[in-house]
Structure formats: C-alpha cells, structure tokens
Design an enzyme around this catalytic site. Structure first.
Site, PDB file in Angstrom:
ATOM      1  N   HIS A   1      37.136  36.796  40.796  1.00  0.00           N
ATOM      2  CA  HIS A   1      36.052  37.375  41.672  1.00  0.00           C
ATOM      3  C   HIS A   1      34.586  37.499  41.124  1.00  0.00           C
ATOM      4  O   HIS A   1      33.815  37.665  41.601  1.00  0.00           O
ATOM      5  CB  HIS A   1      36.556  38.723  42.173  1.00  0.00           C
ATOM      6  CG  HIS A   1      36.503  39.991  41.139  1.00  0.00           C
ATOM      7  ND1 HIS A   1      37.451  40.120  40.263  1.00  0.00           N
ATOM      8  CD2 HIS A   1      35.425  40.762  41.013  1.00  0.00           C
ATOM      9  CE1 HIS A   1      37.232  41.316  39.560  1.00  0.00           C
ATOM     10  NE2 HIS A   1      36.077  41.671  39.871  1.00  0.00           N
TER      11      HIS A   1
ATOM     12  N   HIS B   1      37.910  36.070  33.510  1.00  0.00           N
ATOM     13  CA  HIS B   1      36.449  36.314  33.879  1.00  0.00           C
ATOM     14  C   HIS B   1      35.695  35.920  32.609  1.00  0.00           C
ATOM     15  O   HIS B   1      34.492  35.381  32.885  1.00  0.00           O
ATOM     16  CB  HIS B   1      36.362  37.820  34.015  1.00  0.00           C
ATOM     17  CG  HIS B   1      37.237  38.373  35.213  1.00  0.00           C
ATOM     18  ND1 HIS B   1      37.543  37.626  36.091  1.00  0.00           N
ATOM     19  CD2 HIS B   1      37.906  39.380  35.269  1.00  0.00           C
ATOM     20  CE1 HIS B   1      37.988  38.466  37.198  1.00  0.00           C
ATOM     21  NE2 HIS B   1      38.245  39.503  36.312  1.00  0.00           N
TER      22      HIS B   1
HETATM   23  C1  BG6 Z   1      39.928  42.452  37.533  1.00  0.00           C
HETATM   24  C2  BG6 Z   1      40.964  43.228  36.486  1.00  0.00           C
HETATM   25  O1  BG6 Z   1      40.205  41.302  37.514  1.00  0.00           O
HETATM   26  O2  BG6 Z   1      38.603  42.954  37.151  1.00  0.00           O
HETATM   27  C3  BG6 Z   1      40.564  44.785  36.085  1.00  0.00           C
HETATM   28  O3  BG6 Z   1      42.316  42.986  36.804  1.00  0.00           O
HETATM   29  C4  BG6 Z   1      39.089  45.040  36.090  1.00  0.00           C
HETATM   30  O4  BG6 Z   1      41.477  45.157  35.368  1.00  0.00           O
HETATM   31  C5  BG6 Z   1      38.244  44.215  37.081  1.00  0.00           C
HETATM   32  O5  BG6 Z   1      39.017  46.371  36.070  1.00  0.00           O
HETATM   33  C6  BG6 Z   1      36.898  44.538  36.875  1.00  0.00           C
HETATM   34  O6  BG6 Z   1      35.950  43.741  37.878  1.00  0.00           O
HETATM   35  P1  BG6 Z   1      34.485  44.279  37.941  1.00  0.00           P
HETATM   36  O7  BG6 Z   1      34.028  43.442  39.250  1.00  0.00           O
HETATM   37  O8  BG6 Z   1      34.689  45.864  38.528  1.00  0.00           O
HETATM   38  O9  BG6 Z   1      33.879  44.232  36.888  1.00  0.00           O
END
Ligand code: BG6
Length: 496
Positions: free
Chosen positions: A183, A245
């Site tokens: 994402h 990420h």
């Molecule tokens: C997710 C993880 O992919 O991303 C989570 O599994 C994490 O542990 C999250 O909290 C963080 O996403 P964002 O968009 O809130 O930074």
C-alpha cells in the site's frame, strides 16, 4: 504518474473480497471502495462480493460494515444516505474459502452473463490458504481473461515460502493477472518520487555518489500490536516493513530512469537495483543491523505496555525475541551508488508517527565565505510521506537582516496537503482502482519480491542462529541507542 495509472475503469466490474469481514477489508478495502463510490469513480452495475464464512444475514453484514466505517473513516466522511446507496453494490457470499462444497456453487451462479466484466479477486486471507482459494476460484470456472487476483504483503515468510506461494497462484493465474499489493506504492508522495526525479533535470544530475553523502529512509510508528499478535510475532519488523515498504521506497529512490513510465519498465528497473543491494551476511549482520523490542513507556503522554505484555494479552506467548524495531546500514553495489550508505529504520511505539526519506547532499568542497559567515550546512532534500505529504529543500542563503555576509539555513517548502486544498489521498483506493482498470504499475513483480527476500533472509537467519536478542527500548523513544551508534560511528546522525 502517467496516462495508464490515472486510468479509471469505465466498465462495471465484480470485486470479490475473500476475508470480506476481516480486519483489512473493514478498515481499508471497503472504506476505499466507499470513497471511490462517493467520488463517482465506480461505474453503475459494479458489484462487491463480501465473502465470509460465518452465517450472517445480509442486514447483519451491512451493519458490521457500517460500524467499521463509522470507526475507521475520517471525521465527517461517513454519510448514511450515501452508505445506503453504496450498500446496493454489496452482495454477501457465505462461503468457506477452503471447501468447495460450502457456498462456491452459489457464488459461481452469480457470475453468469458477466464474462466481459473485469473480475478482481482480493485474497484478504492468510497466505497458507491462498492455494485452496485459487483452486476453488478455478474449479468454479470464475477465471476469465479479464480477471486479476490481488494478494497482500508479506508474501511468504522467506524466499522459499514466497516462491511456493507464487508457484501455487501461478497454476491458476498468469503473472500479468497477479497483483501483489504494497500500500505504500499507493501513497501520492511515493508516486511523486518518480515525478521529482525524472521530471526535473535539477535533481537527476545530482542523484549519485558524487553529490549525495547518504540517504535515510524512516518509517516510524506510534502504534503497537493493534491486536495482530499472532501475525506480528511470527513476522517482526523485518518481514512486516523492511522486506516490502522500505525496500520499495529504496528502489524508487535509487532506480535508473525507465525509458517509459509503464509497469514493465518501472518494475524492471526496480528489480535491478534490488538485486544490486550488497548482501549482509554472517558477522556483518552485527555491524550493519540493529534490532529492538519496546518495553513499557509513555507515548503521547499515555503509558503504553511493553511488547511482551501486549503479546501475553493477545496470545498464549509470554516470551519472544521478535523485533519491533530495525535499523540497517545498506549499500547498493552499482556505478551510481558506490559507497553511499543508506540508513533504513522502522519501529513501533516510537516517539512520533512519521515516514520520511532524507537525501543528504555533500558539503561544498570549499567555504569561500570564511569562518565569520558561519558554518555551511550541506543541502538536504526531505520527502515526507506522513503525517503530512511534503517536500522540503534545505539550502544556505544570506541572512538579509545583517549587513555583513552571514549565511543561514533556509527551507523551500512544498506542502502538498496545502497546495491541493487539503486533498487527501488514500493508498488502497488508488491501488484498487488501478487493479480494476488493469494497471499493474504500482504492484510488485514476483522477481522484486524474490530479490527483497534474498536480501533480508540472511539477516533474519543470523539473528536467529546466533540467538541475538533485540535491544530493548522504551516506548515513546526513538528506539535503542545502538541504532544511533550505527550512524555516529559513521560521523552521522538520524535526521528525524
Ligand atoms: C502495514 C504493516 O503493512 O503497514 C503494519 O503490516 C503497519 O504493521 C502499516 O502498521 C503502516 O502503514 P501506514 O500507511 O500506516 O504507514
């Protein structure tokens, strides 16, 4: 980012959410579709199948979704009238993903005469049942040429298990039909990285080891386990955040320019740079990585429990060596990035929520202004993804309030939240609409995932084999002191 990525499907589609009443669907996927609906981005006649194993009446499912929307959407976003319109697109499907006898024939019957519509199967379920699910989708003859399957990260547990999962899915879907989601790639500022790099000659000419001292990529979170003890304790920060990420951000920042901004070219460049990451193996792991685990502490003035306490509350485990924090010094062995350190950091229950990429340029080679003009701070480009979306360029300029020449640091600030009139982007919405439209640019290719696992596996293996316990850090701080040492040993410091 290009014509392809902004394309929104004009055709009615069928989205099938397996795990339709699970956490991901209720927090992210269904709210994203609701937002798309409100924004007029969904063609009439589209349908969303909410698959669940539990026997529930239609109204009951709708009210579960409504409660989730009220809890998880932003203040003022939920509108009951619009929700009742949106509800008309929802079709509940009571099925057992793993057992064809439980509901699959009924699901199949609902797809007659819809062969031409795009079909998107979202596997919001645990990876070890992906295989069964795909097999049953296939058995129900639901896969058409215009079908796609979306799978969540992290795919697998290591390179080998990821490969097995990929092979299983590949028995039923072609690589072009498999959309592996991360994402972070749906965040507007992340896509802006490419615009910034390849749409401006200004930066591209400075984007290498000759001008850049080092790069930092940090994703800092204040949240803890959020009820995901089972998943998180097996995964840890390395598999949950770094493998995907952080390495995705790293690859976008460092890849070569694709000759065209399309899925194949962008992904090919990302794969090359991931494959050029210098392996960190055996004893080097101690030198280049730091893992941590939080103990109780104050976050935003509230006393939060330690990881082990949270874990004990949400599972039957009382001890764990799982890392909730990781810091790494990485290198990319290619012409452009030779000897430039990349410092990656992520952790839960840290002092502040933020996600930033900092590009630290080198100092000027000679200070012609002399000591009286003050010291010259090297230029820095800061790309902030969270909580605000902004880009800042730190420069030196003359202090105009003084007659004599004194230099001081100033900031050129481009705040996207302000400049777009408070426009709020939602990563999952963007990615779902892309998948519906058949645009894979912002999804991960199988080889990207494999290269990322290949790099993280030896680090995790060494931690495990040597039984290295993570360093403890207090919740509400910036992680263990050892992570600071990783930089101070190089005469540098964390910049956020
Ligand atoms: C997710 C993880 O992919 O991303 C989570 O599994 C994490 O542990 C999250 O909290 C963080 O996403 P964002 O968009 O809130 O930074």
């Amino acid at each position: 980012m290009n014509d392809q990525t902004t394309k929104v499907s004009k055709q009615a589609f069928d989205l099938v959410l397996f795990g339709g009443t699970g956490d991901l669907s209720l927090r992210k996927l269904l709210p994203s579709m609701f937002r798309a609906f409100i924004d007029g981005e969904i063609t009439n006649g589209s349908r969303i199948f909410v698959c669940t194993r539990k026997q529930k009446e239609f109204d009951e499912i709708l009210s579960v979704i409504e409660v989730a929307f009220r809890n998880f959407m932003l203040d003022g976003e939920f509108n009951a009238e619009q929700y009742s319109q949106f509800g008309k697109m929802i079709i509940p499907a009571i099925i057992d993903v793993t057992d064809y006898e439980q509901g699959w024939e009924k699901l199949k019957s609902q797809f007659a005469k819809r062969e031409h519509n795009a079909r998107i199967f979202y596997l919001a379920i645990i990876p070890n049942i992906y295989g069964n699910c795909c097999e049953n989708i296939n058995k129900a003859k639901l896969i058409t040429d215009n079908s796609r399957v979306i799978v969540e990260k992290p795919i697998g547990y290591d390179q080998e298990s990821a490969e097995k999962i990929n092979q299983t899915i590949a028995q039923y879907f072609t690589e072009e039909q498999i959309y592996r989601i991360d994402h972070y790639l749906g965040k507007e500022t992340v896509q802006n990285l490419l615009a910034l790099r390849f749409g401006n000659s200004l930066f591209e000419n400075l984007w290498d080891a000759k001008s850049i001292d080092h790069i930092q990529i940090s994703i800092n979170e204040q949240v803890g386990l959020e009820g995901r003890a089972g998943f998180y304790d097996d995964a840890g920060a390395m598999r949950d955040m770094i493998q995907n990420h952080l390495l995705q951000l790293l690859s976008l920042i460092t890849m070569e320019s694709p000759n065209k901004m399309n899925a194949d070219n962008i992904r090919a460049e990302k794969i090359k740079v991931l494959q050029a990451l210098r392996p960190i193996i055996n004893e080097e792991v101690k030198e280049h990585t730091v893992s941590g685990q939080y103990v109780a502490g104050n976050v935003n003035g509230k006393l939060e429990p330690g990881y082990l306490e949270e874990l004990a509350k949400n599972s039957d485990k009382t001890s764990s060596n799982t890392e909730t924090f990781v810091a790494i010094r990485a290198f990319i062995d290619n012409w452009r990035w030779s000897k430039v350190p990349f410092y990656l950091r992520t952790g839960k229950r840290l002092a502040r929520r933020s996600a930033e990429i900092t590009i630290q340029f080198k100092s000027v080679s000679h200070n012609a202004f002399g000591a009286d003009a003050g010291s010259l701070t090297p230029n820095r480009l800061v790309i902030q993804l969270q909580p605000e979306e902004s880009i800042q360029l730190h420069l030196m300029a003359k202090d105009m309030t003084q007659l004599k020449t004194v230099l001081k640091p100033v900031k050129l600030d481009l705040n996207f939240t302000e400049s777009t009139n408070g426009f709020k982007s939602f990563g999952y919405k963007r990615l779902l609409l892309d998948a519906i439209a058949g645009n894979a640019t912002l999804f991960i290719h199988r080889d990207e995932g494999a290269a990322a696992w290949k790099w993280v596996d030896p680090i995790i293996k060494y931690w495990k084999e040597e039984e290295l316990s993570p360093y403890l850090y207090r919740a509400g701080t910036w992680g263990p002191k050892e992570a600071d040492k990783l930089l101070t040993n190089d005469q540098r410091e964390w910049l956020i």
